[in-house]
Design an enzyme around this catalytic site. Structure first.
Site, PDB file in Angstrom:
ATOM      1  N   ARG A  37       0.836  -1.201   0.000  1.00 40.03           N
ATOM      2  CA  ARG A  37       0.000   0.000   0.000  1.00 40.03           C
ATOM      3  C   ARG A  37       0.868   1.246   0.000  1.00 40.03           C
ATOM      4  O   ARG A  37       0.490   2.281  -0.574  1.00 40.03           O
ATOM      5  CB  ARG A  37      -0.919  -0.015   1.221  1.00 40.03           C
ATOM      6  CG  ARG A  37      -1.906  -1.169   1.251  1.00 40.03           C
ATOM      7  CD  ARG A  37      -3.040  -0.953   0.276  1.00 40.03           C
ATOM      8  NE  ARG A  37      -4.015  -0.018   0.819  1.00 40.03           N
ATOM      9  CZ  ARG A  37      -4.909   0.634   0.084  1.00 40.03           C
ATOM     10  NH1 ARG A  37      -4.916   0.487  -1.223  1.00 40.03           N
ATOM     11  NH2 ARG A  37      -5.781   1.440   0.655  1.00 40.03           N
ATOM     12  N   ASP A  55       0.337  -1.555  10.477  1.00 40.35           N
ATOM     13  CA  ASP A  55      -1.067  -1.907  10.693  1.00 40.35           C
ATOM     14  C   ASP A  55      -1.454  -1.469  12.098  1.00 40.35           C
ATOM     15  O   ASP A  55      -1.076  -2.113  13.087  1.00 40.35           O
ATOM     16  CB  ASP A  55      -1.241  -3.416  10.528  1.00 40.35           C
ATOM     17  CG  ASP A  55      -2.680  -3.878  10.737  1.00 40.35           C
ATOM     18  OD1 ASP A  55      -3.503  -3.079  11.228  1.00 40.35           O
ATOM     19  OD2 ASP A  55      -2.970  -5.047  10.424  1.00 40.35           O
ATOM     20  N   ASN A  81      -6.503  10.498  10.476  1.00 41.46           N
ATOM     21  CA  ASN A  81      -7.553  10.129   9.534  1.00 41.46           C
ATOM     22  C   ASN A  81      -7.858   8.632   9.563  1.00 41.46           C
ATOM     23  O   ASN A  81      -8.940   8.211   9.159  1.00 41.46           O
ATOM     24  CB  ASN A  81      -7.118  10.529   8.124  1.00 41.46           C
ATOM     25  CG  ASN A  81      -8.079  10.082   7.059  1.00 41.46           C
ATOM     26  OD1 ASN A  81      -9.084  10.726   6.785  1.00 41.46           O
ATOM     27  ND2 ASN A  81      -7.785   8.948   6.421  1.00 41.46           N
ATOM     28  N   TYR A 153     -19.220   1.400  16.077  1.00 43.13           N
ATOM     29  CA  TYR A 153     -18.657   2.458  15.238  1.00 43.13           C
ATOM     30  C   TYR A 153     -19.039   3.831  15.791  1.00 43.13           C
ATOM     31  O   TYR A 153     -18.180   4.716  15.922  1.00 43.13           O
ATOM     32  CB  TYR A 153     -19.165   2.317  13.804  1.00 43.13           C
ATOM     33  CG  TYR A 153     -18.684   3.441  12.902  1.00 43.13           C
ATOM     34  CD1 TYR A 153     -17.401   3.441  12.382  1.00 43.13           C
ATOM     35  CD2 TYR A 153     -19.514   4.519  12.598  1.00 43.13           C
ATOM     36  CE1 TYR A 153     -16.952   4.469  11.571  1.00 43.13           C
ATOM     37  CE2 TYR A 153     -19.076   5.552  11.786  1.00 43.13           C
ATOM     38  CZ  TYR A 153     -17.800   5.520  11.281  1.00 43.13           C
ATOM     39  OH  TYR A 153     -17.360   6.561  10.492  1.00 43.13           O
ATOM     40  N   LYS A 157     -16.520   6.870  17.257  1.00 42.70           N
ATOM     41  CA  LYS A 157     -16.482   8.239  16.747  1.00 42.70           C
ATOM     42  C   LYS A 157     -16.771   9.257  17.855  1.00 42.70           C
ATOM     43  O   LYS A 157     -16.227  10.369  17.837  1.00 42.70           O
ATOM     44  CB  LYS A 157     -17.454   8.392  15.593  1.00 42.70           C
ATOM     45  CG  LYS A 157     -17.126   7.542  14.366  1.00 42.70           C
ATOM     46  CD  LYS A 157     -15.853   8.015  13.658  1.00 42.70           C
ATOM     47  CE  LYS A 157     -14.603   7.291  13.966  1.00 42.70           C
ATOM     48  NZ  LYS A 157     -13.426   7.776  13.202  1.00 42.70           N
ATOM     49  N   VAL A 184     -19.674  10.540   2.890  1.00 44.19           N
ATOM     50  CA  VAL A 184     -19.185  10.694   1.521  1.00 44.19           C
ATOM     51  C   VAL A 184     -18.870   9.330   0.921  1.00 44.19           C
ATOM     52  O   VAL A 184     -18.526   8.375   1.640  1.00 44.19           O
ATOM     53  CB  VAL A 184     -17.943  11.610   1.474  1.00 44.19           C
ATOM     54  CG1 VAL A 184     -18.321  13.034   1.856  1.00 44.19           C
ATOM     55  CG2 VAL A 184     -16.837  11.099   2.385  1.00 44.19           C
ATOM     56  N   THR A 186     -16.710   7.199  -0.101  1.00 44.06           N
ATOM     57  CA  THR A 186     -15.400   6.562  -0.091  1.00 44.06           C
ATOM     58  C   THR A 186     -15.593   5.069   0.158  1.00 44.06           C
ATOM     59  O   THR A 186     -16.714   4.591   0.308  1.00 44.06           O
ATOM     60  CB  THR A 186     -14.535   7.149   1.027  1.00 44.06           C
ATOM     61  OG1 THR A 186     -15.189   6.917   2.287  1.00 44.06           O
ATOM     62  CG2 THR A 186     -14.318   8.640   0.839  1.00 44.06           C
TER      63      THR A 186
END
Length: 256
Positions: A37, A55, A81, A153, A157, A184, A186
């Site tokens: 990556r 990782d 991010n 999740y 957040k 969005v 992604t």
């Protein structure tokens, strides 16, 4: 010109923010989960200022990423991010026995922050779903409760915003803020996402480098360069400290 480190920057909003900042003349260090990556990230953004590899579901590799970045530093800003989306079907355990959602979304930003020299600015990526989160340090790893990927999740957040607000309070000389980029399309957001993808990376890039008075604040939460409401528990000093102390115990690294 500023130097910025962005975690989780091989694709999606992290990659878009990196390109936006590099196009603005800034030096950007990337982060990739694997060497493969990393090669893809270098090819996608030849103007990169290096790539940290690790990782961050693993405590050892969280520390390694922080060390690689620190060795390349100092940085004017760090954008946290990196993150996982919903894991709807089952709890996935990391090599350290932690819930993967918590490890990547919450603990990694904490460990990398605590293990690096303080930058001038810190930005943490959250979500509007943080308002549905529950502050639960009785079972944050979901070892006793039935797994609920959506709730896990949202909880992660919420904890990201609490990290930002708690660190802002403890580090008054650093501008520390959180961002919800919108839903969005992604890889994380999915094809059905309805918010503006092009606007998704703008606020975090703006907070990282702008001298606009609206961007040079701390302990705030933003959506599209405007202040946004937060979950009422975010501003609890007691709960901020409980989260920071919990992360410090898990990772055996204290916030300076």
């Amino acid at each position: 010109m500023a130097r910025i480190f962005i975690t989780g920057s091989t694709d999606g909003l992290g990659s878009m923010a990196a390109r936006l900042l590099a196009d603005g003349g800034h030096e950007v260090m990337l982060h990739a989960r694997t060497a493969e990556r990393a090669d893809e990230a270098r090819a996608a953004l030849p103007a990169n200022d290096g790539v940290a590899i690790g990782d961050v579901s693993s405590l050892e590799e969280m520390r390694s990423v922080a060390e690689q970045a620190a060795d390349s530093g100092p940085f004017d800003a760090v954008i946290h991010n990196v993150g996982l989306g919903f894991q709807a079907t089952e709890r996935i355990s990391t090599v350290d026995g932690l819930a993967q959602t918590f490890a990547v979304n919450v603990l990694a930003p904490y460990v990398i922050t605590a293990s690096m020299p303080q930058p001038s600015r810190l930005i943490y990526l959250s979500s509007k779903l943080h308002r549905r989160g529950e502050f639960d340090l009785d079972d944050p790893q979901w070892t006793r409760r039935p797994w609920d990927g959506n709730q896990a999740y949202a909880d992660s957040k919420l904890l990201d915003v609490m990290l930002a607000f708690g660190i802002a309070r403890r580090w008054p000389d650093v501008l520390v803020n959180s961002v919800e980029p919108g839903w969005v399309p992604t890889k994380l957001g999915g094809a059905d996402a309805s918010d503006d993808l092009e606007a998704g990376p703008v606020t975090q890039a703006w907070l990282a480098v702008s001298n606009d008075p609206a961007a040079t604040v701390t302990g705030q939460h933003f959506f599209h360069q405007e202040l946004a409401d937060v979950h009422p528990e975010v501003r609890s000093v007691e709960k901020q400290d409980a989260l920071l102390d919990y992360c410090a115990r898990l990772a055996d690294v204290k916030l300076a």
